[in-house]
Design a protein around this motif. Structure first.
Motif, PDB file in Angstrom:
ATOM      1  N   ARG A 134      -6.132   8.086   4.847  1.00  0.00           N
ATOM      2  CA  ARG A 134      -6.550   9.412   4.389  1.00  0.00           C
ATOM      3  C   ARG A 134      -5.338  10.318   4.139  1.00  0.00           C
ATOM      4  NH1 ARG A 134     -10.576   8.235   7.975  1.00  0.00           N
ATOM      5  NH2 ARG A 134      -9.626   9.359   9.694  1.00  0.00           N
ATOM      6  N   GLU A 135      -4.358  10.283   5.028  1.00  0.00           N
ATOM      7  CA  GLU A 135      -3.185  11.136   4.897  1.00  0.00           C
ATOM      8  C   GLU A 135      -2.359  10.799   3.657  1.00  0.00           C
ATOM      9  OE1 GLU A 135      -1.616  13.828   6.373  1.00  0.00           O
ATOM     10  OE2 GLU A 135      -3.543  14.088   7.329  1.00  0.00           O
ATOM     11  N   ILE A 136      -2.077   9.529   3.441  1.00  0.00           N
ATOM     12  CA  ILE A 136      -1.185   9.199   2.334  1.00  0.00           C
ATOM     13  C   ILE A 136      -1.874   9.311   0.985  1.00  0.00           C
ATOM     14  CG2 ILE A 136       0.274   7.737   3.768  1.00  0.00           C
ATOM     15  CD1 ILE A 136      -0.863   5.339   2.196  1.00  0.00           C
ATOM     16  N   ASN A 137      -3.202   9.296   0.972  1.00  0.00           N
ATOM     17  CA  ASN A 137      -3.932   9.412  -0.291  1.00  0.00           C
ATOM     18  C   ASN A 137      -4.366  10.843  -0.600  1.00  0.00           C
ATOM     19  OD1 ASN A 137      -3.758   6.685  -0.967  1.00  0.00           O
ATOM     20  ND2 ASN A 137      -5.544   6.185   0.277  1.00  0.00           N
ATOM     21  N   THR A 138      -4.107  11.777   0.323  1.00  0.00           N
ATOM     22  CA  THR A 138      -4.468  13.177   0.133  1.00  0.00           C
ATOM     23  C   THR A 138      -3.394  13.872  -0.697  1.00  0.00           C
ATOM     24  OG1 THR A 138      -5.580  13.214   2.273  1.00  0.00           O
ATOM     25  CG2 THR A 138      -5.016  15.327   1.306  1.00  0.00           C
ATOM     26  N   LYS A 139      -3.825  14.554  -1.719  1.00  0.00           N
ATOM     27  CA  LYS A 139      -2.887  15.333  -2.548  1.00  0.00           C
ATOM     28  C   LYS A 139      -2.681  16.685  -1.905  1.00  0.00           C
ATOM     29  CE  LYS A 139      -3.482  12.786  -6.531  1.00  0.00           C
ATOM     30  NZ  LYS A 139      -2.602  11.713  -6.680  1.00  0.00           N
ATOM     31  N   LYS A 140      -1.425  17.095  -1.733  1.00  0.00           N
ATOM     32  CA  LYS A 140      -1.124  18.403  -1.136  1.00  0.00           C
ATOM     33  C   LYS A 140      -0.196  19.168  -2.017  1.00  0.00           C
ATOM     34  CE  LYS A 140      -1.964  17.305   3.661  1.00  0.00           C
ATOM     35  NZ  LYS A 140      -1.463  17.282   4.984  1.00  0.00           N
TER      36      LYS A 140
ATOM     37  N   HIS B 205       5.665   6.381   5.611  1.00  0.00           N
ATOM     38  CA  HIS B 205       5.391   7.385   4.582  1.00  0.00           C
ATOM     39  C   HIS B 205       5.702   8.772   5.150  1.00  0.00           C
ATOM     40  CE1 HIS B 205       3.123   9.779   1.681  1.00  0.00           C
ATOM     41  NE2 HIS B 205       3.129   8.711   0.888  1.00  0.00           N
ATOM     42  N   TYR B 206       6.287   9.635   4.335  1.00  0.00           N
ATOM     43  CA  TYR B 206       6.729  10.956   4.809  1.00  0.00           C
ATOM     44  C   TYR B 206       5.594  11.806   5.368  1.00  0.00           C
ATOM     45  CZ  TYR B 206       4.965  13.228   0.567  1.00  0.00           C
ATOM     46  OH  TYR B 206       4.155  13.714  -0.427  1.00  0.00           O
ATOM     47  N   LYS B 207       4.362  11.600   4.900  1.00  0.00           N
ATOM     48  CA  LYS B 207       3.239  12.406   5.395  1.00  0.00           C
ATOM     49  C   LYS B 207       2.839  12.039   6.828  1.00  0.00           C
ATOM     50  CE  LYS B 207       1.110  13.535   0.983  1.00  0.00           C
ATOM     51  NZ  LYS B 207      -0.107  13.421   0.160  1.00  0.00           N
ATOM     52  N   LEU B 208       3.377  10.941   7.348  1.00  0.00           N
ATOM     53  CA  LEU B 208       3.042  10.503   8.702  1.00  0.00           C
ATOM     54  C   LEU B 208       4.035  11.016   9.746  1.00  0.00           C
ATOM     55  CD1 LEU B 208       2.105   6.823   7.808  1.00  0.00           C
ATOM     56  CD2 LEU B 208       0.608   8.827   7.915  1.00  0.00           C
TER      57      LEU B 208
ATOM     58  N   LYS C 184       0.813  -1.226   0.000  1.00  0.00           N
ATOM     59  CA  LYS C 184       0.000   0.000   0.000  1.00  0.00           C
ATOM     60  C   LYS C 184       0.845   1.274   0.000  1.00  0.00           C
ATOM     61  CE  LYS C 184      -4.443  -1.040   0.416  1.00  0.00           C
ATOM     62  NZ  LYS C 184      -5.464  -0.494  -0.451  1.00  0.00           N
ATOM     63  N   GLY C 185       2.139   1.151   0.271  1.00  0.00           N
ATOM     64  CA  GLY C 185       3.009   2.322   0.294  1.00  0.00           C
ATOM     65  C   GLY C 185       3.040   3.047   1.627  1.00  0.00           C
ATOM     66  N   ILE C 186       2.471   2.441   2.648  1.00  0.00           N
ATOM     67  CA  ILE C 186       2.491   3.034   3.984  1.00  0.00           C
ATOM     68  C   ILE C 186       3.877   2.859   4.592  1.00  0.00           C
ATOM     69  CG2 ILE C 186       1.504   2.872   6.307  1.00  0.00           C
ATOM     70  CD1 ILE C 186      -1.131   1.956   4.858  1.00  0.00           C
ATOM     71  N   LEU C 187       4.487   1.722   4.299  1.00  0.00           N
ATOM     72  CA  LEU C 187       5.866   1.449   4.694  1.00  0.00           C
ATOM     73  C   LEU C 187       6.720   1.330   3.446  1.00  0.00           C
ATOM     74  CD1 LEU C 187       5.401  -1.342   7.413  1.00  0.00           C
ATOM     75  CD2 LEU C 187       5.837   1.083   7.791  1.00  0.00           C
ATOM     76  N   MET C 188       7.977   1.752   3.560  1.00  0.00           N
ATOM     77  CA  MET C 188       8.940   1.599   2.474  1.00  0.00           C
ATOM     78  C   MET C 188      10.130   0.815   3.020  1.00  0.00           C
ATOM     79  SD  MET C 188       6.945   4.148   1.495  1.00  0.00           S
ATOM     80  CE  MET C 188       7.290   5.472   2.583  1.00  0.00           C
ATOM     81  N   ARG C 189      10.724   0.020   2.130  1.00  0.00           N
ATOM     82  CA  ARG C 189      11.848  -0.815   2.549  1.00  0.00           C
ATOM     83  C   ARG C 189      13.101  -0.453   1.773  1.00  0.00           C
ATOM     84  NH1 ARG C 189      12.933  -6.974   0.930  1.00  0.00           N
ATOM     85  NH2 ARG C 189      14.860  -7.197   2.086  1.00  0.00           N
ATOM     86  N   GLU C 190      14.212  -0.384   2.506  1.00  0.00           N
ATOM     87  CA  GLU C 190      15.526  -0.256   1.897  1.00  0.00           C
ATOM     88  C   GLU C 190      16.478  -1.126   2.707  1.00  0.00           C
ATOM     89  OE1 GLU C 190      18.791   3.161   0.976  1.00  0.00           O
ATOM     90  OE2 GLU C 190      16.670   3.686   0.765  1.00  0.00           O
ATOM     91  N   ASN C 191      16.902  -2.225   2.110  1.00  0.00           N
ATOM     92  CA  ASN C 191      17.692  -3.260   2.791  1.00  0.00           C
ATOM     93  C   ASN C 191      16.915  -3.767   4.001  1.00  0.00           C
ATOM     94  OD1 ASN C 191      19.773  -3.010   0.886  1.00  0.00           O
ATOM     95  ND2 ASN C 191      20.675  -1.319   2.032  1.00  0.00           N
TER      96      ASN C 191
ATOM     97  N   ASP D 154      -4.461   6.211  14.026  1.00  0.00           N
ATOM     98  CA  ASP D 154      -5.176   5.000  13.632  1.00  0.00           C
ATOM     99  C   ASP D 154      -5.038   4.765  12.135  1.00  0.00           C
ATOM    100  OD1 ASP D 154      -7.868   6.002  12.245  1.00  0.00           O
ATOM    101  OD2 ASP D 154      -7.390   7.317  13.940  1.00  0.00           O
ATOM    102  N   TYR D 155      -5.351   3.566  11.716  1.00  0.00           N
ATOM    103  CA  TYR D 155      -5.165   3.166  10.320  1.00  0.00           C
ATOM    104  C   TYR D 155      -5.998   4.001   9.350  1.00  0.00           C
ATOM    105  CZ  TYR D 155      -5.035   0.331   6.119  1.00  0.00           C
ATOM    106  OH  TYR D 155      -4.881  -0.085   4.830  1.00  0.00           O
ATOM    107  N   GLY D 156      -7.203   4.360   9.739  1.00  0.00           N
ATOM    108  CA  GLY D 156      -8.056   5.174   8.874  1.00  0.00           C
ATOM    109  C   GLY D 156      -7.428   6.518   8.556  1.00  0.00           C
ATOM    110  N   THR D 157      -6.830   7.136   9.555  1.00  0.00           N
ATOM    111  CA  THR D 157      -6.149   8.416   9.354  1.00  0.00           C
ATOM    112  C   THR D 157      -4.938   8.232   8.451  1.00  0.00           C
ATOM    113  OG1 THR D 157      -6.884   9.138  11.538  1.00  0.00           O
ATOM    114  CG2 THR D 157      -5.083  10.377  10.534  1.00  0.00           C
ATOM    115  N   VAL D 158      -4.227   7.136   8.615  1.00  0.00           N
ATOM    116  CA  VAL D 158      -3.057   6.841   7.780  1.00  0.00           C
ATOM    117  C   VAL D 158      -3.470   6.811   6.311  1.00  0.00           C
ATOM    118  CG1 VAL D 158      -1.376   5.045   7.167  1.00  0.00           C
ATOM    119  CG2 VAL D 158      -1.791   5.593   9.560  1.00  0.00           C
TER     120      VAL D 158
END
Length: 115
Positions: free
Chosen positions: A109-115, A89-92, A76-83, A103-107
């Protein structure tokens, strides 16, 4: 929502709803508490495993549910992996700095909001 509610609701759900519930469970019981605990926007695989094992034991959650929810958060792109480092996500990050309950619902909404 209590753990018993998660268990009872899981029985009645389809595959998509079950995946969402696993993501929610992992986020609210493992990932977000871990982020607040380490006080940074990333964590190591080892830190995650320690937190996951503790939660699985204390809350009697199957590790397979946690693993599926964790992978789903990556997809979903909420977490990113490098090694072996996972970051949120930077918006969090502002929520982390304020040590707010996230909470997950806010997560979602935040990552899907265009700013």
């Amino acid at each position: 929502m209590t753990l018993d509610n998660y268990k009872q609701r899981e029985i009645k759900k389809g595959k998509h709803a079950s995946s969402t519930e696993n993501r929610r469970l992992v986020w609210e019981y493992v990932i977000w508490p871990l982020i607040l605990e380490v006080n940074r926007n990333y964590f190591t695989l080892q830190e995650y495993h320690i937190k996951r094992d503790c939660i699985c034991e204390n809350k009697e959650i199957l590790p397979s549910k946690v693993a599926g929810g964790f992978v789903s958060l990556l997809v979903k792109g909420i977490l990113m992996r490098e090694n072996n480092i996972y970051s949120i996500h930077y918006k969090l990050i502002p929520y982390m700095r304020k040590k707010a309950h996230l909470d997950y619902g806010t997560v979602i909404r935040e990552i899907n909001t265009k700013k």
